[in-house]
Design an enzyme around this catalytic site. Structure first.
Site, short mmCIF file in Angstrom:
data_model
loop_
_atom_site.label_atom_id
_atom_site.label_comp_id
_atom_site.label_asym_id
_atom_site.label_seq_id
_atom_site.Cartn_x
_atom_site.Cartn_y
_atom_site.Cartn_z
N THR A 39 -56.72 -22.72 26.05
CA THR A 39 -55.35 -23.09 25.67
C THR A 39 -54.96 -24.45 26.20
O THR A 39 -54.17 -25.17 25.58
CB THR A 39 -54.38 -22.00 26.19
OG1 THR A 39 -54.71 -20.78 25.53
CG2 THR A 39 -52.93 -22.33 25.91
N TYR A 52 -50.65 -20.52 18.41
CA TYR A 52 -51.36 -21.80 18.53
C TYR A 52 -52.84 -21.52 18.35
O TYR A 52 -53.28 -20.37 18.33
CB TYR A 52 -51.10 -22.43 19.90
CG TYR A 52 -51.72 -21.61 21.02
CD1 TYR A 52 -51.07 -20.48 21.52
CD2 TYR A 52 -52.98 -21.92 21.53
CE1 TYR A 52 -51.65 -19.70 22.51
CE2 TYR A 52 -53.57 -21.15 22.51
CZ TYR A 52 -52.90 -20.04 23.00
OH TYR A 52 -53.49 -19.27 23.95
N THR A 118 -57.94 -19.26 29.86
CA THR A 118 -57.58 -18.40 31.00
C THR A 118 -58.11 -16.97 30.86
O THR A 118 -58.22 -16.25 31.85
CB THR A 118 -56.04 -18.35 31.18
OG1 THR A 118 -55.45 -17.84 29.99
CG2 THR A 118 -55.49 -19.73 31.50
N ASP A 119 -58.43 -16.55 29.62
CA ASP A 119 -58.81 -15.14 29.42
C ASP A 119 -60.02 -14.72 30.25
O ASP A 119 -60.04 -13.61 30.80
CB ASP A 119 -59.09 -14.87 27.94
CG ASP A 119 -57.82 -14.87 27.09
OD1 ASP A 119 -56.72 -14.89 27.66
OD2 ASP A 119 -57.94 -14.86 25.85
N LYS A 191 -56.58 -12.68 36.29
CA LYS A 191 -55.47 -12.95 35.38
C LYS A 191 -54.65 -11.67 35.32
O LYS A 191 -55.13 -10.63 34.87
CB LYS A 191 -56.00 -13.33 33.99
CG LYS A 191 -54.89 -13.70 33.02
CD LYS A 191 -55.43 -14.23 31.69
CE LYS A 191 -54.26 -14.61 30.78
NZ LYS A 191 -54.69 -15.20 29.51
N GLU A 313 -64.80 10.59 46.72
CA GLU A 313 -64.57 11.99 46.33
C GLU A 313 -65.88 12.74 46.10
O GLU A 313 -65.89 13.92 45.80
CB GLU A 313 -63.67 12.05 45.10
CG GLU A 313 -62.26 11.56 45.39
CD GLU A 313 -61.23 11.99 44.36
OE1 GLU A 313 -61.39 13.06 43.73
OE2 GLU A 313 -60.26 11.24 44.18
N1 ASP Z 1 -57.31 -17.21 24.61
C1 ASP Z 1 -57.14 -18.38 25.44
C2 ASP Z 1 -58.46 -18.67 26.11
O1 ASP Z 1 -58.82 -17.96 27.00
C3 ASP Z 1 -56.05 -18.16 26.42
C4 ASP Z 1 -55.82 -19.30 27.39
O2 ASP Z 1 -56.60 -20.21 27.56
O3 ASP Z 1 -54.77 -19.26 28.09
O4 ASP Z 1 -59.13 -19.59 25.76
#
Ligand code: ASP
Length: 356
Positions: A39, A52, A118-119, A191, A313
């Site tokens: 992103t 986007y 970020t994923d 995340k 357990e």
């Molecule tokens: N789907 C995007 C990615 O991981 C989300 C992001 O970058 O925030 O590339």
């Protein structure tokens, strides 16, 4: 005349020494930025739209969008891939890791920044932390808002990441993740939110440090093995053994284990309920997966945070299972893949999970 000559020589020496030290003072650290997409490189048709496309712009455009970046480091960019990180692959990980090891072996490079979606950022960062053989800083960053969004945070995240990579205090801290003025270890961060700019958190151990417009400080030391002391290496590695993750839930069917074994998994991580629990039928299927097919089963958790303890357990030895500690399922998968690729025995697996 002689005295004047002497004075001239002394004056020239002073000028030379001053110029040399002045020159040293302004020599900036060399930071290489490796871009992979995400992103942070995404764009939208409207600044106020949440829709986007990720991975649209190249590294040079990203660098140009960061005011002052060239005043804190001598930066240059390289495009490794341009994908949304949901499409991150082992192939790209290996390419990235090999390139980083090559760059950091050179005296010309002081630190690395990686821009990433970020994923799966925490997965890439953790993988790299186990296979990068250098004490120089490697900082991964990304953004939750695309480059064309109102209040896009990517440029400041990139500026801060470069400042961290350029700072000698960052040496020996392993691969770091920095977004939203925070610095985290690759191992401890997750995340935690799908859309919020404060998405990255280290829920168990807390932040490694903080960064504010390039000024930074560290609050603690990482406490697991990584980098130069890690026993994992990707030299000559072209692929990693298949390890799958199964999400546990009430009344899940043991068929799931058999399906993954049939599909060729060499290891399975169960995102178990609570403290890495699963139905009795799944436990028995896990036992038979190891006994009949040599498939290793790691117990992690679907809970957002917390430890999965050995012998909690039931006795793990009775089912040949390994407890993931505080490694989440995605990171447990990475450690298991690397351990399997070096032919690790079951008897040593728990120690690895307790160490990395
Ligand atoms: N789907 C995007 C990615 O991981 C989300 C992001 O970058 O925030 O590339």
């Amino acid at each position: 005349m002689r005295a004047l000559k002497m004075k001239m020589i002394v004056f020239l020496m002073v000028v030379t020494i001053t110029t040399m030290s002045f020159g040293q003072e302004i020599a900036l650290p060399n930071v290489k930025i490796l871009a992979t997409g995400g992103t942070i490189a995404g764009s939208a048709s409207s600044a106020t739209s949440g829709s986007y496309s990720a991975a649209q712009i190249g590294i040079q455009t990203m660098i140009n969008a960061v005011p002052g970046i060239k005043e804190i480091a001598d930066v240059s960019g390289e495009q490794i891939s341009n994908v949304g990180s949901q499409d991150m692959s082992i192939e790209i990980w290996l390419k990235l890791a090999n390139r980083i090891n090559e760059l950091l072996a050179s005296d010309e490079v002081d630190g690395i920044v990686i821009t990433h979606g970020t994923d799966t950022l925490e997965e890439t960062a953790y993988f790299l932390s186990l296979v990068i053989k250098s004490d120089k800083p490697v900082v991964t960053t990304g953004s939750m808002r695309s480059s064309t969004s109102i209040s896009a945070e990517g440029p400041l995240n990139l500026y801060n990441a470069v400042a961290i990579a350029a700072n000698p205090e960052s040496n020996g801290k392993g691969v770091m993740v920095s977004l939203n003025d925070q610095i985290h270890t690759a191992r401890d961060v997750s995340k935690m939110n799908t859309t919020n700019v404060n998405s990255f958190q280290s829920p168990i151990k807390g932040m490694l440090g903080g960064v504010f417009y390039g000024r930074l400080g560290f609050f603690r030391e990482p406490n697991t093995k990584f980098g130069n002391t890690s026993e994992f290496s990707i030299t000559g590695v072209k692929e990693l053994p298949r390890v799958d993750i199964i999400y546990a839930y009430a009344d899940m069917s043991p068929d799931l284990i058999n399906m993954h074994v049939k599909a060729g998994a060499k290891g399975i991580v169960i995102a178990g309920v609570g403290n890495g629990n699963m139905t009795d039928a799944i436990l028995r299927a896990a036992k038979s997966a190891y006994e009949n097919h040599g498939v290793f089963v790691v117990r992690s958790t679907r809970a957002a945070t917390g430890w999965v303890l050995r012998d909690n357990e039931f006795k793990d030895d009775d089912y040949h299972t390994i407890a993931s500690g505080d490694l989440n399922p995605a990171k447990a998968r990475i450690l298991l893949m690397l351990a399997l690729s070096k032919g690790e025995k079951l008897s040593n697996m728990q120690t690895l999970f307790d160490t990395y």
